[in-house]
Each structure stands twice: as structure tokens, then as C-alpha cells.
Enzyme design. Structure first.
Site, PDB file in Angstrom:
ATOM      1  N   TYR A 205      24.436 -38.812 -74.718  1.00  0.00           N
ATOM      2  CA  TYR A 205      25.702 -38.734 -74.004  1.00  0.00           C
ATOM      3  C   TYR A 205      26.383 -37.406 -74.331  1.00  0.00           C
ATOM      4  O   TYR A 205      25.972 -36.697 -75.238  1.00  0.00           O
ATOM      5  CB  TYR A 205      26.612 -39.875 -74.442  1.00  0.00           C
TER       6      TYR A 205
ATOM      7  N   SER B 275      32.668 -37.801 -85.464  1.00  0.00           N
ATOM      8  CA  SER B 275      31.493 -38.637 -85.283  1.00  0.00           C
ATOM      9  C   SER B 275      31.877 -40.018 -84.791  1.00  0.00           C
ATOM     10  O   SER B 275      33.040 -40.403 -84.809  1.00  0.00           O
ATOM     11  CB  SER B 275      30.783 -38.787 -86.639  1.00  0.00           C
ATOM     12  N   LYS B 276      30.890 -40.739 -84.372  1.00  0.00           N
ATOM     13  CA  LYS B 276      31.083 -42.149 -84.052  1.00  0.00           C
ATOM     14  C   LYS B 276      31.528 -42.818 -85.340  1.00  0.00           C
ATOM     15  O   LYS B 276      31.649 -42.188 -86.363  1.00  0.00           O
ATOM     16  CB  LYS B 276      29.743 -42.769 -83.634  1.00  0.00           C
ATOM     17  N   ARG B 277      31.758 -44.088 -85.322  1.00  0.00           N
ATOM     18  CA  ARG B 277      32.224 -44.773 -86.525  1.00  0.00           C
ATOM     19  C   ARG B 277      33.733 -44.645 -86.634  1.00  0.00           C
ATOM     20  O   ARG B 277      34.417 -45.575 -86.934  1.00  0.00           O
ATOM     21  CB  ARG B 277      31.611 -44.198 -87.826  1.00  0.00           C
ATOM     22  N   GLN B 278      34.223 -43.413 -86.412  1.00  0.00           N
ATOM     23  CA  GLN B 278      35.662 -43.223 -86.576  1.00  0.00           C
ATOM     24  C   GLN B 278      36.350 -43.094 -85.212  1.00  0.00           C
ATOM     25  O   GLN B 278      37.297 -42.344 -85.056  1.00  0.00           O
ATOM     26  CB  GLN B 278      35.950 -41.989 -87.424  1.00  0.00           C
TER      27      GLN B 278
END
Length: 483
Positions: free
Chosen positions: A15, A254-257
RNA sequence: GGCGCGUUCGUCUAGUGGUCUAGGACGCCGCCCUCUCAAGGCGGAGAUCACGGGUUCGACCCCCGUACGCGCUACCA
């Protein structure tokens, strides 16, 4: 001056990341500002990381944001192909040049030896683990033999020791590295594919890229790229390494946050104009107080010289605000189109609302929403009669007198023929006068009766949008339900 | 660990030696407007300009060091 050609070179791992969006955007703005070309090149040299459909996703996200590219997959161009996996023969040709010149060499070391080497170096507390140039000593016949025997190999960059590697960067100015700290980077992997470091240099040269605008994570490997340009005798592009986008805890975004994909923000209902505006301001500003930008204004004002050096935290609060700002700048008709789409995805999808009705809601709510969907969620009462009534408002505004008051209002309204907003207001004023009470004593219960809540547009706006019949009906219902 | 890059209000930032007792925006708080909620207007809290040394008549701005943060340190990009 050489014509400006820049590229956005993502790897197709799924993505479009908002950090990627900003890199793409700065490239795009720079190209448009300087009448240059913006090219999209897909860095798909890592076959293990390839994700099905990723290229299509990338392109559609870019397009949604309004970043149209001049050359790239799907649109073509004179410098294709634009997928690195389709350019393998070119890398082969150029790697041979390097090998002949001694600036690259075959390496037959096994994974095991490499790991052992690293372990050993760590044990010796060497400042840095590097390849030991073991295979540089191989004779020509040994190499030929190994290749003939199909022993797997990679090709490495031959970094000469004790050199200063110096390059300029628009954003960081002068950057200097010692070649003793630069590893003999693998250029061609054992599967025959090039690594990023090699493919990127060959392609940027072949595609006549004038400016390499990319994330700061590449700064440390730029010396390797510079060595390659110099070895080939090619002009180095002008480098501009962008500061990173950060999580709230200052680590790399990043992802996660939270959400990192452009697609996430799109489905959350953010306007592309707001996202682009916001991301553009993360690390760049024109030097004045302007914060609201449309794409053409960004193009007009953008310059790499005014890009910051330090990383920026992605602050969703400001994005929310910008979204509201952009929403308010849209015409009611533009909003209408979006609202209709939003209604289709809501519980009211089966209802049939006229454009005129929807437009009046938009007029009443425009200053009160930040997102399109709030034209529904913040004022459900326009779409359906209230099922319940806000308790706090009942306590505050509902007295034993209220039912009588409301009945008088209802009776006043019911006799109106084809009333306008002002007519409702006049009638209510008359009732208040007759009752010898303040208008507020009437307005608040009326609002509660017809909307069920205590916030929203002016009560006469709501009344006129709902219409006489519906208002009378709702007053009756409220009189029954609210004790 | 090594190398590189960075460090101004909570956040995004302005600032390029005197105009800075550091400006704007988001968020937060208050006031005004007002039938509510917003929007808008006005105002407030919030930054010893990471720290320490220099250079200079004068440093947020120049130099050096330290600390901290981040990035890279892969046959990933």
C-alpha cells in the site's frame, strides 16, 4: 540547465504509506514547479517481498491524491520499462563493465561463512562488521571454474579504502563519509536480481533523473551510489534527502501506532485535499503564515531549499482541522455528491432524499462538521424522527409548563400555509409574547422535541428544513413521550 | 558498538548576528456573538531557542564539545 526529471520509486509491498505519499508529493511538486517530468518506477527487485496487486494499489492511491505521473507503468514513456524486474538485462550489461574495471567482483562466499565472519568480527569488537574482500583474491580461472560449476555467487562493489566520499545534498548541504566505513555492498544477488543500490543508480542514470528526492533512510547508503556513478563516469544527480515522518513517540512512522496507509485515511473520510495539504506541511513551509493550500498553490510555492532537516510527528489533530477547512471551501454541490455517496453507505441507504432537501442540510451543517459523514451522524434527526430525547436537556429545559407551551406553538404552526423560516420564527415570538415568557423557554423544548438533542443549527433552520407537517408530528410525539 | 543526520511552545513551524522581553497555526482555556452547538472575533496559558564552552560590542542564528533522539549498519527497499 538540464531538464528536470524526478522519480518516485516505491517497492510494491502492499500500500502507499503516508511517508511515501510525502516523498511522492515533493517529487511531484518539484517536477510541476520546474516544468519537469515526474516518473513512477517500481522497485520490485526483491521477489520474496512482492505483494499481489500492490502496484495497482500504489497507482490508484497516487491518483486519488492527484499525483499524476508522466511516465511509469500503465502510462509508459520513452525510458521504460518502469518495473525493475523487467530491466534485468540492462543490469547485467552494466555489472560486467564494473567487473572488467575491477570496481565490482564475484563473491562465492556461502551464507554460513558470512555469518561466521560477522560473528568473529563482533567477537573481536571491530568497530564495524564488513565483508573481508575474501573473494577479491580469486584468480580468473578459479572464478571461471566456480561459475562453470554453477556455484552460486553474488557480485559485490569493490570499495577502495582510505577515500573520502563527499557529496552535496540540497537539504543537508555537505555530507562526508570515509570509504573505510562503507561495506562491499552486494550489487547483484545470487538470484540474478540487482539490489536496490545498483538498480537505482543504473535506472536513475538511464532514465536521466536529474534530482533524487527520497527519504533520509537512504542518506547512509548514498556513498555507495556515489561510488557507482563515479565508476561509470556518470553525472551524479542532485540529492535531496527528506526528513522522516515520525510516530508520536518519535520513532519512524509505522503501523501499530495508528494508520499509515493513504487508503486508511481515505476510508476514514479524509479529503484528499486535506491529506495532501497536511503532508506537504510536514517538513516544508513557504516561510510565511499560509497553511491552507490547494495543489496548484503548493506547486507554485514549493522549493526543496525550504524543506526542513528534522523529522516531523504526524499529528492527526491538525489533519482533522485541515479537513474541516477544506470541506468548508467546497461548494454545496460538491458536498452534495459526496454526501449522497455517504448516505448510500449509511443506514439511510434505502431512503430517497431530494437534492433540495440534502442541500438545505448541507447549508445548515457546513460550519458544524469536519467530515462528510457528520452531515449524517451529527444530525440524524434530519433523516429520521428522534427515538429518544437527551436526558440532560429534558432536565434543563422541560418544566410542567412546557407541554402547554408546545401545544400553543404547534397550534400556531399548523395554521401556517407554506411557511418560510421567518414565519415560524414570527409565530413563536408571538406565542412567547402572549405567554409573557422569554423565547428561550420555547426554543429549547421545541429543539428537543424535533431533534431529540440540544445542539445543532438554529432551531428555525431545522424547523423549516423538516417542514410544518413533520414538525407538528414530532411535537405531538414528544408530548407523548417526554413526561 | 560504528557511521551519518538531527535538536525553537504538547504538536507542525517562523527565524540566516542587533527588528526576539522568540512570531504564526493546531490543540487547550476564557471572553464576545448567540435559542443550543459550531463557525467567526478577541484574549490567555504554553519555548530558560537540548546542554556546555567559545567567536563577537552583540548570538536561536557562526565554531567546537557533550547529551539525547532518529536513521543506516541485509543476497529489504
Amino acid at each position: 540547465m538540464k531538464s528536470v526529471r524526478v522519480r518516485f520509486a516505491p517497492s510494491p509491498t502492499g500500500y502507499l504509506h503516508v511517508g511515501g505519499l510525502r516523498t511522492a508529493l515533493y517529487n511531484y511538486l518539484f517536477a510541476r514547479k520546474n516544468n519537469g517530468k515526474f516518473v513512477l518506477r517500481i522497485e520490485d527487485t526483491d521477489r520474496s517481498r512482492y505483494v499481489e496487486g500492490a502496484v495497482e494499489n500504489l497507482i490508484s492511491a497516487l491518483k486519488w491524491c492527484g499525483l499524476d505521473f508522466d511516465e511509469g507503468p500503465q502510462v509508459g514513456g520513452n525510458f521504460g520499462p518502469y518495473l525493475q524486474s523487467q530491466r534485468l538485462d540492462m543490469y547485467q550489461k552494466y555489472i560486467q563493465e564494473l567487473i572488467i574495471r575491477g570496481d565490482a567482483y564475484y563473491c562465492f562466499c556461502t551464507q554460513e561463512r558470512l555469518e561466521e565472519l560477522k560473528k568473529e568480527q563482533q567477537k573481536q569488537k571491530l568497530p564495524q562488521a564488513k565483508y573481508d574482500k575474501h573473494c577479491l583474491l580469486l584468480s580468473k580461472s578459479q572464478i571461471e571454474n566456480n561459475i562453470a560449476n554453477k556455484i552460486p555467487f553474488v557480485v559485490r562493489l569493490n570499495v577502495r579504502p582510505n577515500q573520502k566520499i563527499i557529496f552535496d545534498d540540497i537539504i543537508r548541504s555537505h555530507v562526508e563519509f570515509d570509504s573505510n566505513n562503507v561495506d562491499d555492498q552486494v550489487l547483484i544477488k545470487s538470484d540474478g536480481y540487482p539490489t536496490y543500490h545498483f538498480a537505482n543508480v543504473v535506472d536513475d542514470h538511464l532514465m536521466e533523473i536529474s534530482h533524487v528526492i527520497r527519504g533520509e533512510e537512504w542518506l547512509s547508503s548514498t556513498p555507495k551510489h556515489v561510488l557507482l556513478y563515479d565508476s561509470f563516469g556518470w553525472d551524479r544527480p542532485i540529492f535531496a534527502h527528506l526528513p522522516l515522518l515520525l510516530n508520536p513517540d518519535r520513532s519512524k512512522l509505522s503501523k501499530r501506532q495508528g494508520d499509515v496507509a493513504v487508503e486508511d485515511y481515505r476510508t476514514k473520510g479524509f479529503l484528499k485535499e486535506a491529506l495532501v495539504n497536511f503532508v506537504a506541511l510536514l517538513g516544508w513551509n513557504a516561510g510565511d503564515d499560509k497553511e491552507f493550500y490547494l495543489m496548484n498553490e503548493l506547486i507554485e510555492n514549493f522549493s526543496l531549499e525550504r524543506v526542513n532537516k528534522s523529522g516531523a510527528i504526524f499529528d492527526i489533530e491538525k489533519l482533522n482541522w485541515l479537513n474541516a477547512e477544506h470541506l468548508r471551501k467546497k461548494t454545496n454541490n460538491e458536498i452534495l455528491t459526496m454526501l449522497k455517496k455517504s448516505i448510500q453507505q449509511s443506514e439511510f441507504t434505502n431512503q430517497n432524499y431530494s437534492d433540495e432537501f440534502l442541500l438545505s442540510i448541507i447549508g445548515a451543517m457546513k460550519e458544524r462538521v469536519s467530515f462528510i459523514k457528520e452531515f449524517i451522524t451529527n444530525c440524524q434527526y434530519f433523516y429520521t424522527a428522534p427515538m429518544e430525547y437527551e436526558q440532560k436537556s429534558i432536565e434543563k429545559n422541560w418544566s410542567s409548563e412546557t407541554p402547554n407551551h408546545l401545544r400553543k406553538i404547534r397550534d400556531a404552526f399548523i395554521n401556517l400555509s407554506n411557511p418560510a423560516k421567518e414565519d415560524f420564527e414570527l409565530e413563536l415570538t408571538n406565542v412567547a409574547t402572549e405567554l409573557n415568557i422569554g423565547k428561550g423557554k420555547l426554543i429549547h423544548p421545541l429543539r428537543l422535541s424535533i431533534s431529540g438533542i440540544s445542539t445543532g443549527p438554529g432551531v428555525f433552520d431545522i424547523v423549516s428544513i423538516l417542514g410544518k407537517e413533520e414538525v407538528v408530528k414530532r411535537i405531538d410525539t414528544a408530548l407523548e413521550k417526554i413526561k
